[in-house]
Write a protein that holds these residues in place. Sequence first.
Motif, PDB file in Angstrom:
ATOM      1  N   UNK A  96       0.828  -1.211   0.000  1.00 33.33           N
ATOM      2  CA  UNK A  96       0.000   0.000   0.000  1.00 33.33           C
ATOM      3  C   UNK A  96       0.862   1.262   0.000  1.00 33.33           C
ATOM      4  N   UNK A  97       1.915   1.274   0.816  1.00 33.07           N
ATOM      5  CA  UNK A  97       2.800   2.443   0.853  1.00 33.07           C
ATOM      6  C   UNK A  97       3.449   2.658  -0.513  1.00 33.07           C
ATOM      7  N   UNK A  98       3.991   1.603  -1.095  1.00 31.18           N
ATOM      8  CA  UNK A  98       4.692   1.735  -2.370  1.00 31.18           C
ATOM      9  C   UNK A  98       3.749   2.168  -3.492  1.00 31.18           C
ATOM     10  N   UNK A  99       2.531   1.652  -3.473  1.00 32.60           N
ATOM     11  CA  UNK A  99       1.545   2.074  -4.479  1.00 32.60           C
ATOM     12  C   UNK A  99       1.221   3.556  -4.330  1.00 32.60           C
ATOM     13  N   UNK A 100       1.048   4.013  -3.101  1.00 29.46           N
ATOM     14  CA  UNK A 100       0.765   5.431  -2.864  1.00 29.46           C
ATOM     15  C   UNK A 100       1.943   6.298  -3.305  1.00 29.46           C
TER      16      UNK A 100
END
Length: 186
Positions: A96-100
């Motif tokens: 989720x962090x990397x996608x954001x």
Amino acid sequence: MNAEKIKAIQGKVGASVDGFWGPRSIEACQGYLRGLMERSSNRWPGTDQASLTRFYGEAGDESRLVMIELPGCMRYEGIPVRRARVNGRCAESLSRVLEALALSHAEVLGEFAGVFNDRAMRGGSTPSLHARGAAIDLMPDSNGNRMHWPVAAEMPFEVMEAFAREGWLSAGAFWGRDAMHFQATR
């Protein structure tokens, strides 16, 4: 990082906006990020070895690792990387962090220095969080271990906020150095 960027961080975290990064700015920054971390639904372990082993398993235990897809812009030593092995307990959160970040700060993902690496912490014999697949290093060239954040290291504060929203600790903000390092601990 220049004085204007430091002032912007100070304003965001509620510190005196003077461009000087001292104890009050550090305290305000850590308090602000802790507030974001506490709102996260993720409850990561403490950093003592017993807590880490209970939660993530033994250091070097590759049976606990899962493969995650990485945003298309990530590179390791200049080579495009599409996947990484991560501890299954923090894989969804890291994804989720990397996608954001791929949407808002893709430049940060351009060069990374890995996730799982069965090794000790620098200068010691205690296993690194990388040995459990629960840490990631981003932008290593401009955020090295001995580079003080935010004075010398260049990790954008918004990246630290993105990780904090998932409960991850930012070494730059909490240790004042090694701003490339983020780990799923409290």
